[in-house]
Scaffold this motif. Structure first.
Motif, PDB file in Angstrom:
ATOM      1  N   MET B   1      32.502  15.152   2.549  1.00 58.33           N
ATOM      2  CA  MET B   1      31.287  14.590   1.948  1.00 58.33           C
ATOM      3  C   MET B   1      31.236  14.982   0.477  1.00 58.33           C
ATOM      4  O   MET B   1      30.680  15.999   0.099  1.00 58.33           O
ATOM      5  N   THR B   2      31.869  14.149  -0.308  1.00 57.03           N
ATOM      6  CA  THR B   2      32.110  14.498  -1.702  1.00 57.03           C
ATOM      7  C   THR B   2      30.804  14.767  -2.449  1.00 57.03           C
ATOM      8  O   THR B   2      30.751  15.586  -3.338  1.00 57.03           O
ATOM      9  N   ASN B   3      29.759  14.100  -2.032  1.00 58.65           N
ATOM     10  CA  ASN B   3      28.505  14.277  -2.762  1.00 58.65           C
ATOM     11  C   ASN B   3      27.987  15.703  -2.619  1.00 58.65           C
ATOM     12  O   ASN B   3      27.110  16.125  -3.350  1.00 58.65           O
ATOM     13  N   LEU B   4      28.543  16.416  -1.663  1.00 61.81           N
ATOM     14  CA  LEU B   4      28.125  17.806  -1.513  1.00 61.81           C
ATOM     15  C   LEU B   4      29.101  18.773  -2.163  1.00 61.81           C
ATOM     16  O   LEU B   4      28.884  19.971  -2.141  1.00 61.81           O
ATOM     17  N   ARG B   5      30.174  18.238  -2.718  1.00 59.05           N
ATOM     18  CA  ARG B   5      31.196  19.119  -3.256  1.00 59.05           C
ATOM     19  C   ARG B   5      30.750  19.807  -4.545  1.00 59.05           C
ATOM     20  O   ARG B   5      31.395  20.660  -5.063  1.00 59.05           O
ATOM     21  N   GLU B   6      29.635  19.336  -5.083  1.00 58.31           N
ATOM     22  CA  GLU B   6      29.190  19.902  -6.350  1.00 58.31           C
ATOM     23  C   GLU B   6      27.702  20.212  -6.274  1.00 58.31           C
ATOM     24  O   GLU B   6      26.921  19.426  -5.765  1.00 58.31           O
ATOM     25  N   THR B   7      27.340  21.381  -6.734  1.00 58.51           N
ATOM     26  CA  THR B   7      25.933  21.750  -6.750  1.00 58.51           C
ATOM     27  C   THR B   7      25.550  21.993  -8.198  1.00 58.51           C
ATOM     28  O   THR B   7      26.321  21.735  -9.105  1.00 58.51           O
ATOM     29  N   SER B   8      24.344  22.526  -8.370  1.00 57.29           N
ATOM     30  CA  SER B   8      23.896  22.814  -9.735  1.00 57.29           C
ATOM     31  C   SER B   8      24.919  23.681 -10.458  1.00 57.29           C
ATOM     32  O   SER B   8      25.122  23.548 -11.650  1.00 57.29           O
ATOM     33  N   ASN B   9      25.580  24.548  -9.706  1.00 61.93           N
ATOM     34  CA  ASN B   9      26.505  25.477 -10.355  1.00 61.93           C
ATOM     35  C   ASN B   9      27.956  25.352  -9.912  1.00 61.93           C
ATOM     36  O   ASN B   9      28.857  25.526 -10.706  1.00 61.93           O
ATOM     37  N   LEU B  10      28.153  25.070  -8.651  1.00 63.76           N
ATOM     38  CA  LEU B  10      29.511  25.118  -8.119  1.00 63.76           C
ATOM     39  C   LEU B  10      30.157  23.740  -8.058  1.00 63.76           C
ATOM     40  O   LEU B  10      29.530  22.768  -7.673  1.00 63.76           O
ATOM     41  N   ILE B  11      31.410  23.699  -8.445  1.00 61.47           N
ATOM     42  CA  ILE B  11      32.164  22.453  -8.347  1.00 61.47           C
ATOM     43  C   ILE B  11      33.544  22.775  -7.773  1.00 61.47           C
ATOM     44  O   ILE B  11      34.126  23.809  -8.092  1.00 61.47           O
ATOM     45  N   ALA B  12      34.018  21.896  -6.896  1.00 61.69           N
ATOM     46  CA  ALA B  12      35.334  22.113  -6.294  1.00 61.69           C
ATOM     47  C   ALA B  12      36.423  21.837  -7.321  1.00 61.69           C
ATOM     48  O   ALA B  12      36.309  20.915  -8.136  1.00 61.69           O
ATOM     49  N   GLY B  13      37.451  22.662  -7.274  1.00 59.91           N
ATOM     50  CA  GLY B  13      38.539  22.512  -8.237  1.00 59.91           C
ATOM     51  C   GLY B  13      39.119  21.108  -8.242  1.00 59.91           C
ATOM     52  O   GLY B  13      39.390  20.542  -9.305  1.00 59.91           O
ATOM     53  N   ASP B  14      39.241  20.525  -7.044  1.00 59.49           N
ATOM     54  CA  ASP B  14      39.856  19.189  -7.007  1.00 59.49           C
ATOM     55  C   ASP B  14      38.874  18.121  -7.491  1.00 59.49           C
ATOM     56  O   ASP B  14      39.254  16.966  -7.671  1.00 59.49           O
ATOM     57  N   LYS B  15      37.617  18.503  -7.652  1.00 61.34           N
ATOM     58  CA  LYS B  15      36.651  17.552  -8.206  1.00 61.34           C
ATOM     59  C   LYS B  15      36.665  17.611  -9.734  1.00 61.34           C
ATOM     60  O   LYS B  15      36.341  16.638 -10.414  1.00 61.34           O
ATOM     61  N   VAL B  16      37.061  18.762 -10.261  1.00 61.67           N
ATOM     62  CA  VAL B  16      37.182  18.871 -11.714  1.00 61.67           C
ATOM     63  C   VAL B  16      38.285  17.934 -12.201  1.00 61.67           C
ATOM     64  O   VAL B  16      38.130  17.200 -13.175  1.00 61.67           O
ATOM     65  N   SER B  17      39.409  17.927 -11.455  1.00 67.22           N
ATOM     66  CA  SER B  17      40.509  17.036 -11.828  1.00 67.22           C
ATOM     67  C   SER B  17      40.054  15.590 -11.696  1.00 67.22           C
ATOM     68  O   SER B  17      39.482  15.211 -10.677  1.00 67.22           O
ATOM     69  N   GLY B  18      40.315  14.819 -12.744  1.00 63.57           N
ATOM     70  CA  GLY B  18      39.905  13.424 -12.751  1.00 63.57           C
ATOM     71  C   GLY B  18      38.542  13.189 -13.361  1.00 63.57           C
ATOM     72  O   GLY B  18      38.133  12.049 -13.545  1.00 63.57           O
ATOM     73  N   THR B  19      37.857  14.278 -13.698  1.00 64.41           N
ATOM     74  CA  THR B  19      36.545  14.132 -14.320  1.00 64.41           C
ATOM     75  C   THR B  19      36.698  13.643 -15.759  1.00 64.41           C
ATOM     76  O   THR B  19      37.569  14.105 -16.495  1.00 64.41           O
ATOM     77  N   THR B  20      35.851  12.692 -16.134  1.00 62.21           N
ATOM     78  CA  THR B  20      35.897  12.126 -17.478  1.00 62.21           C
ATOM     79  C   THR B  20      35.372  13.114 -18.500  1.00 62.21           C
ATOM     80  O   THR B  20      34.451  13.880 -18.228  1.00 62.21           O
ATOM     81  N   VAL B  21      35.986  13.105 -19.671  1.00 67.83           N
ATOM     82  CA  VAL B  21      35.526  13.924 -20.782  1.00 67.83           C
ATOM     83  C   VAL B  21      35.002  13.004 -21.887  1.00 67.83           C
ATOM     84  O   VAL B  21      35.657  12.024 -22.242  1.00 67.83           O
ATOM     85  N   TYR B  22      33.802  13.294 -22.366  1.00 66.69           N
ATOM     86  CA  TYR B  22      33.155  12.498 -23.400  1.00 66.69           C
ATOM     87  C   TYR B  22      33.028  13.304 -24.679  1.00 66.69           C
ATOM     88  O   TYR B  22      32.965  14.534 -24.652  1.00 66.69           O
ATOM     89  N   ASN B  23      32.961  12.597 -25.798  1.00 68.43           N
ATOM     90  CA  ASN B  23      32.610  13.280 -27.044  1.00 68.43           C
ATOM     91  C   ASN B  23      31.085  13.235 -27.206  1.00 68.43           C
ATOM     92  O   ASN B  23      30.376  12.683 -26.359  1.00 68.43           O
TER      93      ASN B  23
END
Lengths: 125, 125
Positions: B1-23
């Motif tokens: 349940m990916t929507n639970l993979r991230e909370t106010s503070n915690l994020i799963a390492g595999d969710k960090v990968s692929g995350t967009t970076v903005y300026n």
């Protein structure tokens, strides 16, 4: 070049996943599924370890405070000083579910079960 | 349940990968390929960002000190206060290669280029 993905100190997040976890007797007890990162501090809070079913039940995910894991370069895996009984009794969840990440009550219980300081107080050493 | 993979503070390492970076202008400048974790402290040292080729050359990987990345829950991605020129001039490497992770000289240059404290001195905040 995967052999370069890890140095004396640095390891790629995707290399942590799939890493074998051993007990103090050198027996394989599971493998790392993923890490949970605390965004504000950039600290790895938990390593989520899965059991290969040696508990006689479906594979379950066990979040372990990162500070419990010691990397053994010889073994190429992490060693945790935990007994099978400790692991069996520890907080865990099924593959398709997730614990209440970010819920301080849940996480406090998790840390106190393993006798480790919460990642949000003091450094992880 | 990916929507639970991230909370106010915690994020799963595999969710960090692929995350967009903005300026800061909200423009997409790349995405996170992976994170580099400092094993002794369990701190994320670098986020490795790849450029989608908007530099007019092959995709390159740019290690960024984790402390530079601010997570924007609205955008669902990381925001870095870096100009295109800064990013173009920053340390980078081709996909099939790796920098000298763990080489303090290399990493000191990396941190000083971005004006951030090295992850091995003081907390990442």
């Amino acid at each position: 070049m995967t052999n370069l993905r890890e140095t004396s100190n640095l390891i790629a997040g995707d290399k942590v996943s799939g890493t074998t976890v051993y007990n103090m007797a050198g027996e394989t007890i599971g493998e790392i599924e993923d890490v949970m990162i605390d965004k504000p501090t950039g600290k790895v809070a938990y390593a989520v370890m899965s059991f290969g079913g040696f508990l006689g039940m479906g594979e379950r995910h066990h979040p372990l405070p990162w500070s419990l894991l010691k990397y053994d370069t010889g073994k190429g895996g992490y060693v945790v000083n935990l007994s099978k009984t400790q692991l069996e009794g520890g907080p865990s969840y099924e593959e398709e579910t997730e614990p209440r990440w970010g819920d301080r009550a849940y996480e406090s219980k998790l840390h106190s079960y393993y006798g480790s300081d919460p990642y949000w107080v003091g450094p992880l050493l």
